[in-house]
Enzyme design. Structure first.
Site, mmCIF file in Angstrom:
data_model
loop_
_atom_site.group_PDB
_atom_site.id
_atom_site.type_symbol
_atom_site.label_atom_id
_atom_site.label_comp_id
_atom_site.label_asym_id
_atom_site.label_seq_id
_atom_site.Cartn_x
_atom_site.Cartn_y
_atom_site.Cartn_z
ATOM 1 N N ASP A 36 0.835 -1.199 0.000
ATOM 2 C CA ASP A 36 0.000 0.000 0.000
ATOM 3 C C ASP A 36 0.873 1.253 0.000
ATOM 4 O O ASP A 36 0.566 2.241 -0.663
ATOM 5 C CB ASP A 36 -0.903 0.009 1.241
ATOM 6 N N ALA A 37 1.980 1.211 0.759
ATOM 7 C CA ALA A 37 2.843 2.389 0.855
ATOM 8 C C ALA A 37 3.473 2.714 -0.498
ATOM 9 O O ALA A 37 3.573 3.876 -0.891
ATOM 10 C CB ALA A 37 3.923 2.154 1.903
ATOM 11 N N TYR A 39 2.203 1.942 -3.388
ATOM 12 C CA TYR A 39 1.107 2.444 -4.219
ATOM 13 C C TYR A 39 0.844 3.918 -3.914
ATOM 14 O O TYR A 39 0.742 4.750 -4.817
ATOM 15 C CB TYR A 39 -0.145 1.607 -3.985
ATOM 16 N N SER A 85 -16.417 6.562 -0.850
ATOM 17 C CA SER A 85 -15.333 6.337 0.111
ATOM 18 C C SER A 85 -15.293 7.486 1.108
ATOM 19 O O SER A 85 -15.929 8.503 0.914
ATOM 20 C CB SER A 85 -14.012 6.224 -0.629
ATOM 21 N N GLU A 119 -16.321 3.555 15.117
ATOM 22 C CA GLU A 119 -16.284 2.119 14.801
ATOM 23 C C GLU A 119 -14.912 1.754 14.243
ATOM 24 O O GLU A 119 -14.416 2.450 13.355
ATOM 25 C CB GLU A 119 -17.343 1.781 13.739
ATOM 26 N N LYS A 121 -12.240 0.451 11.891
ATOM 27 C CA LYS A 121 -12.326 0.302 10.440
ATOM 28 C C LYS A 121 -11.712 -1.038 10.039
ATOM 29 O O LYS A 121 -10.501 -1.225 10.080
ATOM 30 C CB LYS A 121 -11.573 1.449 9.759
ATOM 31 N N GLU A 178 -18.730 -5.351 5.864
ATOM 32 C CA GLU A 178 -17.354 -5.654 5.506
ATOM 33 C C GLU A 178 -17.125 -7.150 5.717
ATOM 34 O O GLU A 178 -17.379 -7.666 6.804
ATOM 35 C CB GLU A 178 -16.415 -4.833 6.416
ATOM 36 N N LYS A 310 -18.682 8.749 12.537
ATOM 37 C CA LYS A 310 -19.848 9.237 11.796
ATOM 38 C C LYS A 310 -20.678 10.108 12.727
ATOM 39 O O LYS A 310 -20.917 9.722 13.887
ATOM 40 C CB LYS A 310 -20.716 8.072 11.311
ATOM 41 N N CYS A 428 23.064 -24.602 -4.482
ATOM 42 C CA CYS A 428 22.074 -24.836 -3.429
ATOM 43 C C CYS A 428 22.754 -24.863 -2.064
ATOM 44 O O CYS A 428 23.715 -25.607 -1.878
ATOM 45 C CB CYS A 428 21.377 -26.162 -3.699
ATOM 46 N N CYS A 446 17.305 -25.706 -7.153
ATOM 47 C CA CYS A 446 18.383 -26.672 -6.988
ATOM 48 C C CYS A 446 18.174 -27.812 -7.968
ATOM 49 O O CYS A 446 17.075 -28.303 -8.138
ATOM 50 C CB CYS A 446 18.359 -27.195 -5.554
ATOM 51 N N CYS A 452 19.691 -33.773 -2.684
ATOM 52 C CA CYS A 452 19.483 -32.588 -1.856
ATOM 53 C C CYS A 452 18.652 -32.916 -0.613
ATOM 54 O O CYS A 452 17.538 -33.413 -0.732
ATOM 55 C CB CYS A 452 18.773 -31.519 -2.678
HETATM 56 ZN ZN LIG Z 1 19.942 -28.747 -3.068
#
Ligand SMILES: [Zn+2]
Length: 699
Positions: A36-37, A39, A85, A119, A121, A178, A310, A428, A446, A452
């Protein structure tokens, strides 16, 4: 237009496209790519440019969107009253200004007390619920505020949503609410989605059918939004979604004369109403409630990002009305972003069960939003490069509606001298095998699948599965146990178990009979056909079908092994041969080459082949004159398609390749054959006309 204005125009153009793209990701696909930040920073930059160059104001202005138009796939619903909004305030001074504006507008004296509902949010997805004669008839998302998506069938599955109202209700009314997910439900859901995504990746590795994509949500809000916008209501029903009702849209009559009265009525009608709501009688009480909510925020079991105030009286709300897209009688008092800065001490690489390398930030511990944070995911190597995050940097950490903290950026001025760009490892960390990244993939993996330790259990499970080596009595649990006991680390170890009877008998709950059965099951699978053996290795993208093609083409394990090693040289004859096998695309060829390029895999493979030597591929239909021959088709055939001819030739036991070489036995020449026919003549390869081919094909 001056030079700087032209530059601004170009930047605004770019920002508009970027913001519109993020709007769609956020509102329509529930899959934001940025925080959000980040954006907000894009929007702030666009607004700043507009303020400095008013001539550049755009018609579309995507930064003024409060939502996005409904996505294709859902019916559109026009809200009876728009879902607009709220304006935001940050801090007591801005809230006091909001209250002064109300008094001015209504002509009240400056000292007049105002009563507000307060209220929390909820950070979820807003919905509009239409009731007629007390029955739920339709539900929609907010959409762009005017038109939303019809998600009635999905909303019906919510246990919190009353299908029939319990209190006396107006004939027709819209209830606003909501939909959200609790933190605990979200974490469990996210973990389940992560497992599902891993399982899907494991299926990909085995070359199996994948099914629907799995979304791993970043935060509870995305999880709630994604769950509500499912095509299949049964999927929504299985998700832990909750609802709080808080408002009224269109209504044929008012069930109350104030917001607090409405909340009481909603509770009586059977809606869940947030129990923390309170009526405050002054700005000072509002500020105290705001502070109380902020301090309780981290301990609530759902996400909130502020408090909605409100004006309580509906008649006053009516008089105040709207300015632009927001009401004059309500505001959202947002909490400050939960941000902190700290030092990045290290970047660790973790290896997933399917071999994916994931970077993780190790930081000096810091408190963000009431929680001590030491680690954050960095997603993948591209993200580290994009944000230019280096060890020693001071990083900005954020928990804005996200349960899982994110690094949103760095503080460039605090970079220590000599800090180097992070070099993402090409091996890896769990096993030392080389790790590769395919062109279209953001993830590095890997390649040491057989050895592995991070992937071992997953690989062993696949190795013994029904369609692979099919060893009965070696289930997931048993593999886990034998692995933990140090009896099982590689596929070859399975075939050494019969020699370790005593160790098996010493396991708790393992009797003579059980050990006997397991050993018998293992012995019965010691000699398996080559195709099953190849499939069991679990090489990425090598499914049953591909394993069959390889087995049929190369015939024996020894030939296959030798040709795969030779194919490591680009442009080599063996590489051409591999690429020319019908049904083997470049991506599959690449995976095979990568697998054989890793010495650890080769060692494990040879170890396995010594313990359990595979049987040669069965030669099909040996009575055909082309059985075992390598055949190439060129030119256009009139009686059958190329595809059909190749399939027929394979069914008759021939190997079909694309290019003519010394290894080619037969070339079938159709009309307008080009260079391949000439090459065949040059090499003295046997050439068949279409008529001769048809005689063989039709037996
Ligand atoms: Zn590996």
């Amino acid at each position: 237009m001056s030079g700087s204005e032209a530059e601004a125009a170009a930047e605004l153009e770019r920002l508009a496209a970027e913001i519109a793209r993020h709007n769609a990701l956020y509102y329509q696909q529930d899959a934001p790519e940025i925080s959000d930040a980040e954006y907000d920073a894009l929007v702030a930059r666009a607004r700043d440019l507009e303020a400095r160059f008013p001539a550049l104001r755009r018609e579309d202005r995507p930064w003024h969107r409060v939502g996005a138009p409904p996505a294709a796939g859902f019916a559109k619903v026009r809200h009876g009253v728009p879902m607009l909004s709220l304006d935001n305030v940050f801090g007591a001074a801005q809230f006091a200004e909001f209250a002064r504006g109300i008094r001015r507008f209504l002509g009240l004296p400056p000292g007049q007390a105002l009563r507000f509902t307060a209220e929390p949010k909820i950070d979820g997805l807003s919905v509009n619920l239409l009731y007629e004669h007390g029955r739920f008839v339709r539900g929609a998302t907010r959409g762009d505020g005017l038109v939303g998506e019809d998600i009635t069938a999905n909303l019906r599955t919510l246990k919190d949503l009353p299908l029939r109202l319990e209190a006396d209700a107006p004939e027709r009314m819209e209830i606003r609410g909501e939909v959200y997910m609790t933190r605990a439900d979200f974490l469990a859901f996210r973990a389940a989605q992560e497992r599902a995504a891993e399982e899907r990746e494991a299926r990909r590795a085995r070359g199996e059918k994948l099914g629907e994509a799995v979304q791993v949500p970043a935060n509870p809000r995305n999880a709630a939004a994604g769950s509500l916008r499912q095509k299949d209501p049964a999927v929504t029903a299985a998700r832990p979604l909750r609802l709080f009702a808080y408002g009224l849209g269109e209504a044929s009559a008012l069930p109350a004369d104030s917001q607090s009265g409405l909340l009481d009525w909603l509770a009586r009608a059977g809606f869940p109403v947030n129990p923390l709501f309170r009526v405050v009688e002054s700005e000072a009480e509002a500020e105290a409630f705001q502070a109380e909510m902020e301090s309780r925020r981290a301990s609530l079991d759902y996400e909130i990002d502020g408090v909605v105030f409100k004006l309580d009286r509906f008649d006053w709300q009516q008089r105040l009305g709207f300015v632009g897209r927001a009401p004059r009688w309500a505001v959202a008092w947002k909490f400050p972003a939960e941000q902190a800065t700290t030092r990045l001490l290290d970047i660790e690489i973790q290896v997933g069960r399917t071999g994916a390398l994931t970077p993780r930030a190790v930081m000096e511990p810091v408190v963000v939003g009431g929680v001590t944070v030491r680690h954050a995911t960095l997603h993948n190597e591209e993200e580290i490069a994009r944000k230019d995050i280096r060890i020693g940097d001071t990083v900005i950490l954020q928990r804005a509606g996200d349960v899982i903290p994110q690094i949103t950026g760095i503080v460039p001025e605090k970079r220590p001298p000599g800090a180097k760009p992070f070099a993402f490892p090409h091996t890896c960390p769990a096993c030392g095998s080389h790790a590769v990244r395919e062109k279209e993939d953001v993830v590095r993996r890997c390649t040491g699948g057989l050895t592995c330790p991070a992937q071992r259990v997953e690989r062993l499970k696949h190795f013994v599965s029904r369609r692979a080596m099919d060893i009965e009595g070696l289930g997931e649990e048993t593999i886990g146990l034998l692995h933990a006991e140090g009896l099982l680390a590689s596929p070859a170890d399975i075939f050494r178990l019969p020699a370790r009877r005593e160790a098996l008998l010493a396991l708790e709950g393992w009797g003579e009979k059980k050990v006997q059965n397991l050993i018998a099951a293992i012995e019965s699978r010691r000699r398996m056909p080559l195709e099953r053996f190849i499939f069991a290795l679990g090489i990425r993208r090598i499914g049953e079908q591909t394993a069959k093609l390889l087995a049929r083409h190369y015939g024996t394990f020894e030939t296959w092994r030798e040709r795969m090693i030779a194919a490591r040289v680009p442009g080599s004859e063996a590489r051409e041969e591999l690429g020319a096998i019908q049904g083997i695309g470049p991506a599959i060829a690449e995976e095979l080459v990568e697998f054989f390029a890793e010495p650890r895999n080769l060692a494990a493979l040879d170890d396995l082949a010594r313990e359990a030597p595979p049987l040669p591929a069965e030669a099909p239909a040996a009575d055909s004159p082309i059985a075992g021959k390598t055949i190439v088709f060129t030119g256009t055939l009139s009686a059958m398609t190329r595809q059909e001819a190749e399939a027929r030739a394979e069914a008759l036991g021939a190997k079909v390749t694309k290019s003519v070489s010394r290894k080619t036995d037969v070339v079938v020449v159709g009309a307008d054959a080009g260079s391949k026919a000439a090459r065949a003549a040059e090499l003295g390869v046997r050439v068949l006309s279409e008529a001769e081919w048809l005689a063989i094909a039709r037996g």
